[in-house]
Enzyme design. Structure first.
Site, PDB file in Angstrom:
ATOM      1  CB  CYS A 225      24.283 -29.930 -25.031  1.00 14.44           C
ATOM      2  SG  CYS A 225      23.706 -31.365 -25.538  1.00 14.44           S
TER       3      CYS A 225
ATOM      4  N   GLY B   7       8.329 -20.671 -23.824  1.00 13.83           N
ATOM      5  CA  GLY B   7       8.883 -21.134 -22.611  1.00 13.83           C
ATOM      6  C   GLY B   7       8.297 -20.270 -21.532  1.00 13.83           C
TER       7      GLY B   7
ATOM      8  N   GLY C 270       4.122 -23.902 -27.359  1.00 14.69           N
ATOM      9  CA  GLY C 270       4.103 -22.445 -26.738  1.00 14.69           C
ATOM     10  C   GLY C 270       5.460 -21.835 -26.199  1.00 14.69           C
TER      11      GLY C 270
ATOM     12  CD  GLU D 198      21.957 -32.548 -22.184  1.00 13.74           C
ATOM     13  OE1 GLU D 198      22.853 -31.497 -21.770  1.00 13.74           O
ATOM     14  OE2 GLU D 198      21.488 -32.417 -23.188  1.00 13.74           O
TER      15      GLU D 198
ATOM     16  CD  GLU E 106      25.774 -24.479 -23.729  1.00 13.14           C
ATOM     17  OE1 GLU E 106      24.683 -24.225 -23.038  1.00 13.14           O
ATOM     18  OE2 GLU E 106      25.947 -25.926 -24.092  1.00 13.14           O
TER      19      GLU E 106
ATOM     20  N   GLY F  21       5.520 -22.839 -20.981  1.00 11.62           N
ATOM     21  CA  GLY F  21       6.359 -23.818 -20.442  1.00 11.62           C
ATOM     22  C   GLY F  21       6.334 -23.378 -18.789  1.00 11.62           C
TER      23      GLY F  21
ATOM     24  CE  LYS G 254       7.588 -25.025 -23.843  1.00 15.54           C
ATOM     25  NZ  LYS G 254       8.308 -24.236 -25.306  1.00 15.54           N
TER      26      LYS G 254
HETATM   27  P1  NAI Z   1      15.853 -22.334 -22.961  1.00 21.63           P
HETATM   28  O1  NAI Z   1      16.465 -22.935 -21.835  1.00 21.63           O
HETATM   29  O2  NAI Z   1      15.229 -20.793 -22.719  1.00 21.63           O
HETATM   30  O3  NAI Z   1      14.770 -23.260 -23.725  1.00 21.63           O
HETATM   31  C1  NAI Z   1      14.670 -24.532 -23.764  1.00 21.63           C
HETATM   32  C2  NAI Z   1      12.925 -24.923 -23.564  1.00 21.63           C
HETATM   33  O4  NAI Z   1      12.848 -24.685 -22.246  1.00 21.63           O
HETATM   34  C3  NAI Z   1      12.281 -24.397 -24.553  1.00 21.63           C
HETATM   35  O5  NAI Z   1      11.362 -25.389 -24.691  1.00 21.63           O
HETATM   36  C4  NAI Z   1      11.884 -23.253 -23.867  1.00 21.63           C
HETATM   37  O6  NAI Z   1      10.606 -22.863 -24.352  1.00 21.63           O
HETATM   38  C5  NAI Z   1      11.660 -23.837 -22.234  1.00 21.63           C
HETATM   39  N1  NAI Z   1      11.366 -22.806 -21.450  1.00 21.63           N
HETATM   40  C6  NAI Z   1      12.055 -21.563 -21.422  1.00 21.63           C
HETATM   41  N2  NAI Z   1      11.744 -20.987 -20.336  1.00 21.63           N
HETATM   42  C7  NAI Z   1      10.974 -21.848 -19.603  1.00 21.63           C
HETATM   43  C8  NAI Z   1      10.293 -21.579 -18.285  1.00 21.63           C
HETATM   44  N3  NAI Z   1      10.336 -20.711 -17.606  1.00 21.63           N
HETATM   45  N4  NAI Z   1       9.618 -22.802 -17.860  1.00 21.63           N
HETATM   46  C9  NAI Z   1       9.542 -23.964 -18.647  1.00 21.63           C
HETATM   47  N5  NAI Z   1      10.033 -23.872 -19.951  1.00 21.63           N
HETATM   48  C10 NAI Z   1      10.902 -22.869 -20.243  1.00 21.63           C
HETATM   49  O7  NAI Z   1      16.952 -22.012 -23.975  1.00 21.63           O
HETATM   50  P2  NAI Z   1      17.171 -21.142 -25.375  1.00 21.63           P
HETATM   51  O8  NAI Z   1      16.747 -19.799 -24.659  1.00 21.63           O
HETATM   52  O9  NAI Z   1      16.354 -21.642 -26.193  1.00 21.63           O
HETATM   53  O10 NAI Z   1      18.845 -21.134 -25.808  1.00 21.63           O
HETATM   54  C11 NAI Z   1      19.541 -20.455 -24.695  1.00 21.63           C
HETATM   55  C12 NAI Z   1      20.753 -20.989 -24.546  1.00 21.63           C
HETATM   56  O11 NAI Z   1      20.568 -22.475 -23.638  1.00 21.63           O
HETATM   57  C13 NAI Z   1      21.711 -21.487 -25.722  1.00 21.63           C
HETATM   58  O12 NAI Z   1      22.564 -20.300 -26.287  1.00 21.63           O
HETATM   59  C14 NAI Z   1      22.470 -22.379 -25.048  1.00 21.63           C
HETATM   60  O13 NAI Z   1      23.514 -21.897 -24.377  1.00 21.63           O
HETATM   61  C15 NAI Z   1      21.499 -23.372 -24.132  1.00 21.63           C
HETATM   62  N6  NAI Z   1      20.728 -24.509 -24.568  1.00 21.63           N
HETATM   63  C16 NAI Z   1      21.287 -25.587 -24.448  1.00 21.63           C
HETATM   64  C17 NAI Z   1      20.827 -26.792 -24.772  1.00 21.63           C
HETATM   65  C18 NAI Z   1      21.390 -28.080 -24.477  1.00 21.63           C
HETATM   66  O14 NAI Z   1      21.311 -29.070 -25.206  1.00 21.63           O
HETATM   67  N7  NAI Z   1      21.670 -28.382 -23.093  1.00 21.63           N
HETATM   68  C19 NAI Z   1      19.695 -26.692 -25.833  1.00 21.63           C
HETATM   69  C20 NAI Z   1      19.408 -25.295 -26.215  1.00 21.63           C
HETATM   70  C21 NAI Z   1      20.005 -24.352 -25.804  1.00 21.63           C
END
Ligand code: NAI
Ligand code: MG
Length: 477
Positions: A277, A201, A199, A243, A374, A205, A168
């Site tokens: 990250c 999250g 789709g 991660e 972050e 997700g 996903k």
């Molecule tokens: P997020 O954690 O919401 O999204 C990452 C993935 O998780 C996406 O595919 C999203 O659709 C999915 N997701 C979101 N909610 C979910 C749920 N309840 N169940 C299952 N899957 C779900 O991250 P977002 O909102 O895109 O970015 C927010 C912050 O997260 C960024 O500002 C950054 O600080 C951090 N981040 C860290 C990353 C890393 O490499 N560790 C990568 C991207 C964001």
């Protein structure tokens, strides 16, 4: 576009909501995806489950050969992939060529090699036979910042291990994932081994995560969602690898080349407009040289050329979304309001696109949100240390522990710092040696659980079985 890849077929469910995909440099709609529902999730898991016995039964060399074939496809179509990823994420094209095409190609090849090299079965000193087996059906959920790499960092070890996978991708950057699924089909990967469900999250997700159909979830993304996924996995007692980002320190000692250390840190921090990250976002220099470091860092930040990521002269593209831009701007404004000294950090005055000027921040409390949280944008915070112990204390003063950089001319100090800093990776003096993507990658503390890449990445997708006693019948006297 507009389709899901399930059981080796492109399916286009008619009555689902469509989510537009924007180019963050132009704010133009460049595509749309399906917001998949529970029936799509169930179909994808069913396909992965059905494909599992055949896939895990293949000799490891055959699974590795599929990964090499996919790597060849990356080599042949890498330019298309890099351009597509740049259109979605806004990363300068030269960076995209490296991390969205060349890097995943290397990860596929090195993971194939790690699988060939693994001791899949051996006898231990007790005479037991130790056997590695695939965990089963994997759910992979990935973010938008290095979208192709992050998908491949899950797909490659899962497939090498003998697992099948449902992926996903992030809703901000799904088009490269559809392209990847096309490559999987083109190399003749058996149906159901890789399935792609798109789709949001909060909808797709969440539906996938709440399913009881997977044996392992591998997630990369924010700390909050990672904690939630870890809780769900914990209730079911399925494995979760997480991660979750970082707030990585770059520690510079007084005997280091300050200009080189600061300039390299700025460069590493501002890759992909800071949406990385493992970006070194806290630059920790000798207090007596903080002012000098500020001047060097500010000059380096000012040299960035923001603009069209397809333009060769551009060194920084936009942030990935309007949400991300507003988040970054509010962190910078908050620090300024609390009395910090800020160089840059404003919205770039373009008509369109989510651009933010890179920022260097200093004169800020150790507890300030810009030091602790972050930000995921082009923001570097500069702190002063009072010697080695204080530098280690500051480096570890974070909930995260993904990576760290150490700059010193003294090898003994480099080792003390590397051992003292709680981080999954420590880079010494900018790492001049070649660095193939096999070093274990992952975090201490809130940066997550588990490792990706190389043999450690592969292990995450394997169960261990000990067979005690001989397979031959025991002779009765
Ligand atoms: P997020 O954690 O919401 O999204 C990452 C993935 O998780 C996406 O595919 C999203 O659709 C999915 N997701 C979101 N909610 C979910 C749920 N309840 N169940 C299952 N899957 C779900 O991250 P977002 O909102 O895109 O970015 C927010 C912050 O997260 C960024 O500002 C950054 O600080 C951090 N981040 C860290 C990353 C890393 O490499 N560790 C990568 C991207 C964001
Ligand atoms: Mg989110």
């Amino acid at each position: 576009m507009d389709s899901l890849f399930i059981d080796g077929e492109w399916v286009t469910p008619a009555d689902r909501e469509r989510i537009p995909v924007l180019n963050p440099a132009t704010e133009e709609v460049i595509g749309s995806i399906v917001d998949a529902d529970a029936s799509d999730a169930a179909a994808a898991f069913a396909a992965a489950r059905k494909a599992l016995p055949g896939w895990r039964a293949l000799p490891v060399g055959e699974r590795a050969a599929y990964l090499d074939a996919l790597a060849d496809a990356f080599r042949d179509r890498g330019e298309e992939l890099a351009r597509l990823a740049t259109a979605e994420i806004g990363m300068p094209l030269a960076e995209s060529r490296g991390v969205q095409a060349a890097l995943p190609e290397q990860v596929l090849r090195s993971t194939a090699q790690a699988a060939r090299d693994l001791a899949w079965e051996y006898q231990d000193a007790s005479g037991s036979t130790v056997i590695r087996e695939p965990v089963g059906v994997v759910l992979g959920i990935t973010p938008w910042n290095f979208p192709v790499h992050q998908l491949v960092a899950k797909l490659a070890p899962a497939l090498a291990a003998g697992c099948t996978i449902v992926l996903k991708p992030a809703e901000l950057t799904p088009l490269n994932a559809l392209f990847l699924a096309d490559l999987c089909a083109a190399i003749g990967l058996p149906p159901g081994v890789v399935n792609l469900v798109t789709g949001r999250g909060s909808t797709t997700g969440e539906t996938l995560v709440q399913s009881e159909a997977y044996d392992l979830v591998s997630f990369t993304g924010s700390l909050g969602i990672g904690r939630h996924i870890g809780e769900v996995a914990g209730r079911r007692i399925v494995r979760a690898t997480l991660e979750l980002g970082g707030k990585s320190p770059a520690v510079v000692m007084s005997d280091a080349d300050l200009a080189a250390a600061v300039q390299t840190t700025v460069k590493n921090c501002f890759t992909n407009a800071g949406q990385k990250c493992n970006a070194p976002t806290r630059l920790i220099v000798p207090e007596a040289r903080r002012e000098e470091a500020m001047q060097i860092a500010a000059a380096a930040a000012a040299s960035y050329r923001l603009g069209d990521p397809l333009d060769d002269d551009t060194t920084m593209g936009p942030l990935a979304s309007e949400v991300q831009r507003e988040k970054v701007l509010s962190y910078v404004a908050g620090a300024r309001a609390r009395g910090a000294r800020v160089h840059g950090g404003g919205a770039a005055g373009f008509d369109r696109g989510y651009f933010v000027e890179p920022a260097i921040i200093t004169d800020v409390a150790e507890s300030d949100p810009v030091v602790q949280e972050e930000i995921f944008g082009p923001v570097l915070v500069l702190l002063g240390h009072h010697g080695e112990d204080d530098a280690i204390r500051l480096a570890n003063d974070s909930p995260y522990g993904l990576s760290a950089e150490v700059w010193t001319a003294d090898p003994a100090a480099a080792r003390r710092l590397a051992e003292g800093i709680q981080a999954g990776q420590v880079r010494i003096n900018g790492v001049r040696s070649p660095n193939p993507p096999i070093a274990p990658f992952g975090g201490y503390k809130a940066s997550g659980l588990g490792r990706e890449l190389g043999s450690f990445g592969l292990e995450e997708y394997l169960e261990v079985k000990a067979v005690l006693g001989s397979f031959e019948p025991v002779e009765e006297d």
